[in-house]
Design a protein around this motif. Structure first.
Motif, short mmCIF file in Angstrom:
data_model
loop_
_atom_site.label_atom_id
_atom_site.label_comp_id
_atom_site.label_asym_id
_atom_site.label_seq_id
_atom_site.Cartn_x
_atom_site.Cartn_y
_atom_site.Cartn_z
N LEU A 36 0.86 -1.17 0.00
CA LEU A 36 0.00 0.00 0.00
C LEU A 36 0.90 1.22 0.00
O LEU A 36 1.77 1.36 0.86
N VAL A 37 0.70 2.11 -0.96
CA VAL A 37 1.52 3.31 -1.06
C VAL A 37 0.61 4.52 -0.94
O VAL A 37 -0.29 4.73 -1.77
N LEU A 43 -6.41 12.09 -8.80
CA LEU A 43 -5.95 11.22 -9.88
C LEU A 43 -4.59 11.65 -10.40
O LEU A 43 -3.70 10.82 -10.64
N LYS A 44 -4.39 12.96 -10.56
CA LYS A 44 -3.09 13.45 -11.04
C LYS A 44 -2.00 13.10 -10.02
O LYS A 44 -0.88 12.72 -10.39
N LYS A 45 -2.30 13.24 -8.74
CA LYS A 45 -1.32 12.89 -7.71
C LYS A 45 -1.00 11.40 -7.74
O LYS A 45 0.17 11.00 -7.64
N ALA A 46 -2.03 10.56 -7.85
CA ALA A 46 -1.81 9.11 -7.87
C ALA A 46 -0.98 8.70 -9.08
O ALA A 46 -0.08 7.85 -8.97
N ARG A 47 -1.25 9.29 -10.23
CA ARG A 47 -0.47 8.96 -11.43
C ARG A 47 0.98 9.41 -11.29
O ARG A 47 1.90 8.73 -11.75
N GLU A 88 7.79 -4.72 -8.13
CA GLU A 88 6.73 -5.36 -7.34
C GLU A 88 5.44 -4.53 -7.42
O GLU A 88 5.47 -3.31 -7.50
N PRO A 89 4.29 -5.19 -7.42
CA PRO A 89 3.02 -4.47 -7.56
C PRO A 89 2.67 -3.71 -6.29
O PRO A 89 3.07 -4.07 -5.18
N ALA A 90 1.95 -2.62 -6.48
CA ALA A 90 1.54 -1.79 -5.35
C ALA A 90 0.17 -1.19 -5.64
O ALA A 90 -0.24 -1.05 -6.79
N ILE A 91 -0.50 -0.83 -4.57
CA ILE A 91 -1.74 -0.07 -4.65
C ILE A 91 -1.38 1.38 -4.31
O ILE A 91 -0.97 1.67 -3.18
N ILE A 92 -1.50 2.26 -5.28
CA ILE A 92 -1.18 3.67 -5.09
C ILE A 92 -2.45 4.42 -4.71
O ILE A 92 -3.47 4.30 -5.39
N ILE A 93 -2.38 5.20 -3.64
CA ILE A 93 -3.55 5.95 -3.17
C ILE A 93 -3.20 7.43 -3.15
O ILE A 93 -2.32 7.87 -2.40
N GLY A 94 -3.88 8.19 -3.99
CA GLY A 94 -3.73 9.64 -4.01
C GLY A 94 -4.99 10.29 -3.47
O GLY A 94 -6.09 9.76 -3.64
N ALA A 95 -4.86 11.43 -2.81
CA ALA A 95 -6.03 12.09 -2.22
C ALA A 95 -5.86 13.60 -2.23
O ALA A 95 -4.74 14.11 -2.21
N ASP A 96 -6.99 14.28 -2.25
CA ASP A 96 -6.99 15.73 -2.13
C ASP A 96 -8.26 16.16 -1.40
O ASP A 96 -9.34 15.63 -1.67
N ALA A 121 -8.03 8.66 -5.37
CA ALA A 121 -7.74 7.89 -6.58
C ALA A 121 -6.88 6.69 -6.20
O ALA A 121 -5.91 6.83 -5.45
N ILE A 122 -7.26 5.53 -6.69
CA ILE A 122 -6.54 4.28 -6.42
C ILE A 122 -6.09 3.69 -7.74
O ILE A 122 -6.89 3.55 -8.68
N ILE A 123 -4.81 3.33 -7.82
CA ILE A 123 -4.27 2.71 -9.04
C ILE A 123 -3.45 1.49 -8.65
O ILE A 123 -2.59 1.57 -7.77
#
Length: 204
Positions: free
Chosen positions: A3-4, A49-53, A68-76, A114-116
């Motif tokens: 989890l990132v 979304l821009k932050k997560a990307r 390695e795979p990760a779940i990226i979580i960006g928020a505003d 945003a989750i990627i």
């Protein structure tokens, strides 16, 4: 799967810590001033979304071990009051102006998340909304709040529910953690779509 959290927010970090989640922090370096929109829902979704990307790119280029795979979580998070968006205060005087305006009033808080998934690029973006009421505050009380600590810095609306501002917030409609900056209950539900169950999550 890692989890990132793509944020340097001390409040979002605390949300993860209080839920006993193992995670990494990679702050986004996306320039928020590039996105302008008067609609708070559109704005926070776009910024998240821009932050997560941005963090996804940083993860792939610099942080991932053997990709390695990760779940990226960006928020505003944005505060919305009297038809206007309120972000983070520029300084103490600006914080005084913001809290004076919110004193004795209701205001709205919108958090875009945003989750990627870094490997499949699966993504979801959502918004959560809370409504807050402040007690009526005397100017001297606002200065007492601002002068004792710096909790107003880096916080949309110049306050944090997690700290002393809880003393003058007398009503919350919606998610309390959304007010802090990350709607954890909704995040948990959405992460199930990525195969992540936060109730038994670990990175081992």
């Amino acid at each position: 799967m890692k989890l990132v959290l793509g944020s340097s927010s001390r409040d979002r970090k605390k949300c993860f810590e209080r839920a006993n989640l193992s995670f990494e922090i990679i702050p986004s370096n996306f320039d928020e001033s590039m996105i302008i929109n008067d609609d708070p829902i559109v704005l926070v979704k776009d910024l998240a979304l821009k932050k997560a990307r941005n963090v996804l790119q940083l993860w792939n280029d610099h942080y991932s071990k053997n990709k390695e795979p990760a779940i990226i979580i960006g928020a505003d998070t944005m505060v919305f009051y009297d038809g206007k968006l309120i972000g983070k205060p520029k300084d103490k005087q600006d914080a005084f102006r913001i809290i004076s305006n919110l004193s004795g009033q209701y205001h709205d808080i919108y958090t875009g998340v945003a989750i990627i998934q870094s490997e499949t690029l699966q993504q979801e973006v959502f918004v959560d909304h809370s409504r807050i009421h402040f007690q009526q505050l005397e100017p001297s009380e606002i200065w007492d709040y601002l002068n004792l600590k710096d909790e107003f810095t880096g916080r949309a609306g110049a306050y944090s529910l997690r700290d002393r501002a809880s003393l003058f917030i007398d009503e919350i409609q919606g998610s309390p953690t959304n007010v802090i900056g990350l709607p954890m209950a909704k995040l948990r539900r959405i992460l199930k779509n990525f195969g992540v169950n936060l109730l038994n999550y670990n990175t081992e």
